[in-house]
Scaffold this motif. Structure first.
Motif, PDB file in Angstrom:
ATOM      1  N   THR A 185      10.626  -4.479  -5.688  1.00  0.00           N
ATOM      2  CA  THR A 185       9.545  -5.451  -5.823  1.00  0.00           C
ATOM      3  C   THR A 185       8.193  -4.734  -5.813  1.00  0.00           C
ATOM      4  O   THR A 185       7.305  -5.047  -6.611  1.00  0.00           O
ATOM      5  N   ASN A 186       8.059  -3.769  -4.916  1.00  0.00           N
ATOM      6  CA  ASN A 186       6.831  -2.974  -4.867  1.00  0.00           C
ATOM      7  C   ASN A 186       6.607  -2.230  -6.187  1.00  0.00           C
ATOM      8  O   ASN A 186       5.485  -2.157  -6.695  1.00  0.00           O
ATOM      9  N   LEU A 187       7.681  -1.715  -6.759  1.00  0.00           N
ATOM     10  CA  LEU A 187       7.583  -1.005  -8.037  1.00  0.00           C
ATOM     11  C   LEU A 187       7.134  -1.951  -9.157  1.00  0.00           C
ATOM     12  O   LEU A 187       6.343  -1.561 -10.022  1.00  0.00           O
ATOM     13  N   CYS A 188       7.616  -3.181  -9.124  1.00  0.00           N
ATOM     14  CA  CYS A 188       7.181  -4.181 -10.111  1.00  0.00           C
ATOM     15  C   CYS A 188       5.685  -4.434 -10.001  1.00  0.00           C
ATOM     16  O   CYS A 188       4.983  -4.520 -11.017  1.00  0.00           O
ATOM     17  N   ILE A 189       5.212  -4.545  -8.782  1.00  0.00           N
ATOM     18  CA  ILE A 189       3.794  -4.806  -8.556  1.00  0.00           C
ATOM     19  C   ILE A 189       2.958  -3.625  -9.031  1.00  0.00           C
ATOM     20  O   ILE A 189       1.926  -3.792  -9.685  1.00  0.00           O
ATOM     21  N   VAL A 190       3.403  -2.418  -8.740  1.00  0.00           N
ATOM     22  CA  VAL A 190       2.666  -1.215  -9.129  1.00  0.00           C
ATOM     23  C   VAL A 190       2.639  -1.053 -10.652  1.00  0.00           C
ATOM     24  O   VAL A 190       1.655  -0.597 -11.219  1.00  0.00           O
ATOM     25  N   ASN A 191       3.716  -1.462 -11.329  1.00  0.00           N
ATOM     26  CA  ASN A 191       3.838  -1.251 -12.778  1.00  0.00           C
ATOM     27  C   ASN A 191       3.340  -2.418 -13.622  1.00  0.00           C
ATOM     28  O   ASN A 191       3.546  -2.414 -14.828  1.00  0.00           O
ATOM     29  N   TYR A 192       2.694  -3.403 -13.036  1.00  0.00           N
ATOM     30  CA  TYR A 192       2.349  -4.582 -13.824  1.00  0.00           C
ATOM     31  C   TYR A 192       1.383  -4.282 -14.967  1.00  0.00           C
ATOM     32  O   TYR A 192       1.407  -4.952 -16.000  1.00  0.00           O
ATOM     33  N   GLN A 193       0.548  -3.267 -14.838  1.00  0.00           N
ATOM     34  CA  GLN A 193      -0.391  -2.936 -15.914  1.00  0.00           C
ATOM     35  C   GLN A 193       0.182  -1.930 -16.908  1.00  0.00           C
ATOM     36  O   GLN A 193      -0.317  -1.813 -18.014  1.00  0.00           O
TER      37      GLN A 193
ATOM     38  N   LEU B 280       6.126  -1.448 -27.142  1.00  0.00           N
ATOM     39  CA  LEU B 280       6.182  -2.902 -26.959  1.00  0.00           C
ATOM     40  C   LEU B 280       4.963  -3.359 -26.168  1.00  0.00           C
ATOM     41  O   LEU B 280       4.598  -2.724 -25.181  1.00  0.00           O
ATOM     42  N   PRO B 281       4.368  -4.461 -26.552  1.00  0.00           N
ATOM     43  CA  PRO B 281       3.166  -4.931 -25.853  1.00  0.00           C
ATOM     44  C   PRO B 281       3.483  -5.786 -24.621  1.00  0.00           C
ATOM     45  O   PRO B 281       2.854  -6.805 -24.385  1.00  0.00           O
ATOM     46  N   ILE B 282       4.473  -5.355 -23.867  1.00  0.00           N
ATOM     47  CA  ILE B 282       4.833  -6.098 -22.651  1.00  0.00           C
ATOM     48  C   ILE B 282       4.811  -5.161 -21.454  1.00  0.00           C
ATOM     49  O   ILE B 282       4.946  -3.941 -21.593  1.00  0.00           O
ATOM     50  N   SER B 283       4.671  -5.738 -20.289  1.00  0.00           N
ATOM     51  CA  SER B 283       4.583  -4.968 -19.054  1.00  0.00           C
ATOM     52  C   SER B 283       5.917  -4.294 -18.731  1.00  0.00           C
ATOM     53  O   SER B 283       6.995  -4.873 -18.926  1.00  0.00           O
ATOM     54  N   TYR B 284       5.811  -3.093 -18.201  1.00  0.00           N
ATOM     55  CA  TYR B 284       7.003  -2.362 -17.763  1.00  0.00           C
ATOM     56  C   TYR B 284       7.658  -3.040 -16.563  1.00  0.00           C
ATOM     57  O   TYR B 284       8.806  -2.782 -16.244  1.00  0.00           O
ATOM     58  N   SER B 285       6.928  -3.941 -15.926  1.00  0.00           N
ATOM     59  CA  SER B 285       7.484  -4.687 -14.790  1.00  0.00           C
ATOM     60  C   SER B 285       8.694  -5.515 -15.188  1.00  0.00           C
ATOM     61  O   SER B 285       9.533  -5.833 -14.351  1.00  0.00           O
ATOM     62  N   TYR B 286       8.784  -5.885 -16.468  1.00  0.00           N
ATOM     63  CA  TYR B 286       9.961  -6.637 -16.918  1.00  0.00           C
ATOM     64  C   TYR B 286      11.226  -5.791 -16.781  1.00  0.00           C
ATOM     65  O   TYR B 286      12.303  -6.329 -16.531  1.00  0.00           O
ATOM     66  N   ALA B 287      11.111  -4.498 -16.937  1.00  0.00           N
ATOM     67  CA  ALA B 287      12.269  -3.620 -16.754  1.00  0.00           C
ATOM     68  C   ALA B 287      12.527  -3.372 -15.272  1.00  0.00           C
ATOM     69  O   ALA B 287      13.664  -3.444 -14.807  1.00  0.00           O
ATOM     70  N   THR B 288      11.446  -3.082 -14.515  1.00  0.00           N
ATOM     71  CA  THR B 288      11.635  -2.767 -13.102  1.00  0.00           C
ATOM     72  C   THR B 288      12.043  -3.992 -12.286  1.00  0.00           C
ATOM     73  O   THR B 288      12.608  -3.846 -11.203  1.00  0.00           O
ATOM     74  N   ALA B 289      11.792  -5.189 -12.809  1.00  0.00           N
ATOM     75  CA  ALA B 289      12.206  -6.411 -12.103  1.00  0.00           C
ATOM     76  C   ALA B 289      13.721  -6.548 -12.053  1.00  0.00           C
ATOM     77  O   ALA B 289      14.254  -7.293 -11.221  1.00  0.00           O
ATOM     78  N   SER B 290      14.417  -5.810 -12.892  1.00  0.00           N
ATOM     79  CA  SER B 290      15.879  -5.884 -12.881  1.00  0.00           C
ATOM     80  C   SER B 290      16.457  -5.416 -11.549  1.00  0.00           C
ATOM     81  O   SER B 290      17.488  -5.931 -11.098  1.00  0.00           O
ATOM     82  N   ALA B 291      15.793  -4.468 -10.898  1.00  0.00           N
ATOM     83  CA  ALA B 291      16.295  -3.953  -9.612  1.00  0.00           C
ATOM     84  C   ALA B 291      16.244  -5.005  -8.513  1.00  0.00           C
ATOM     85  O   ALA B 291      17.286  -5.307  -7.905  1.00  0.00           O
ATOM     86  N   PRO B 292      15.095  -5.611  -8.213  1.00  0.00           N
ATOM     87  CA  PRO B 292      15.100  -6.606  -7.142  1.00  0.00           C
ATOM     88  C   PRO B 292      15.911  -7.853  -7.478  1.00  0.00           C
ATOM     89  O   PRO B 292      16.565  -8.429  -6.594  1.00  0.00           O
ATOM     90  N   VAL B 293      15.910  -8.269  -8.734  1.00  0.00           N
ATOM     91  CA  VAL B 293      16.696  -9.453  -9.111  1.00  0.00           C
ATOM     92  C   VAL B 293      18.182  -9.157  -8.982  1.00  0.00           C
ATOM     93  O   VAL B 293      18.947  -9.935  -8.398  1.00  0.00           O
ATOM     94  N   GLY B 294      18.601  -8.019  -9.524  1.00  0.00           N
ATOM     95  CA  GLY B 294      20.017  -7.638  -9.410  1.00  0.00           C
ATOM     96  C   GLY B 294      20.445  -7.457  -7.969  1.00  0.00           C
ATOM     97  O   GLY B 294      21.527  -7.880  -7.567  1.00  0.00           O
ATOM     98  N   CYS B 295      19.583  -6.848  -7.154  1.00  0.00           N
ATOM     99  CA  CYS B 295      19.910  -6.659  -5.734  1.00  0.00           C
ATOM    100  C   CYS B 295      19.957  -7.990  -4.992  1.00  0.00           C
ATOM    101  O   CYS B 295      20.796  -8.176  -4.111  1.00  0.00           O
ATOM    102  N   ALA B 296      19.080  -8.916  -5.345  1.00  0.00           N
ATOM    103  CA  ALA B 296      19.124 -10.235  -4.710  1.00  0.00           C
ATOM    104  C   ALA B 296      20.451 -10.929  -5.023  1.00  0.00           C
ATOM    105  O   ALA B 296      21.067 -11.531  -4.130  1.00  0.00           O
ATOM    106  N   LEU B 297      20.907 -10.815  -6.258  1.00  0.00           N
ATOM    107  CA  LEU B 297      22.210 -11.394  -6.614  1.00  0.00           C
ATOM    108  C   LEU B 297      23.336 -10.710  -5.841  1.00  0.00           C
ATOM    109  O   LEU B 297      24.258 -11.364  -5.343  1.00  0.00           O
TER     110      LEU B 297
END
Length: 166
Positions: A101-109, A115-132
């Motif tokens: 989650t911290n990595l997502c916050i750090v990578n939001y910019q 691709l014109p999208i935030s790298y947080s979309y990739a790093t969000a896979s870790a906390p979401v997958g871990c929550a599951l």
């Protein structure tokens, strides 16, 4: 069961997308056409496929493991070992979810190269997958505790194809 089905569909679509993206990029590169965005898209899809797939494997007890020693123990002892392992796993998953989650916050910019999208979309896979996986592990811990309470360890018996119990 709905979550498992959603994960299965996601995995099928994700893996098919990866195959198509990589194959198309290779074929088009042969003809001199640029499809450089496919590498970033494949990286994004791969991150999600890995973490969602890990939860799917955990739900189905399909993770790789070395059970040669533990399988020789009584079912009661196996249950204790599994309970200990699950508690340890949940601690690790919580750490990965927090730091992810911290990595997502750090990578939001930060954006992907093509691709014109935030790298947080990739790093969000870790906390979401871990929550599951935390939810899956809690269910497994509940099963381990219920085995102890009921003194019934039949849920741990290994079944082989054909329905025989080992």
């Amino acid at each position: 069961m709905l979550v498992k089905r959603i994960e299965e569909v996601f995995e099928c679509i994700g893996l098919a997308s990866l195959i198509v993206l990589v194959f198309l990029a290779a074929v088009l590169r042969f003809f001199g056409l640029d499809m450089s965005w496919s590498t970033d898209m494949a990286q994004l899809v791969f991150a999600w496929v890995c973490f969602i797939g890990a939860d799917l494997a955990m739900r189905q007890d399909r993770h790789m493991g070395v059970n040669m020693l533990v399988d020789r123990f009584s079912l009661k002892t196996q249950n204790g070992v599994l309970l200990f392992n699950n508690v340890f796993i949940i601690g690790f998953l919580i750490l990965v979810a927090v730091y992810g989650t911290n990595l997502c916050i750090v990578n939001y910019q930060r954006t992907f190269n093509t691709l014109p999208i935030s790298y947080s979309y990739a790093t969000a896979s870790a906390p979401v997958g871990c929550a599951l996986m935390i939810i899956t592990t809690i269910i497994k811990i509940k099963t381990n505790i219920m085995n102890i309470v009921k003194s019934d360890y039949s849920s741990l018996e290994k079944k082989v194809e054909g329905g025989d119990v080992l």
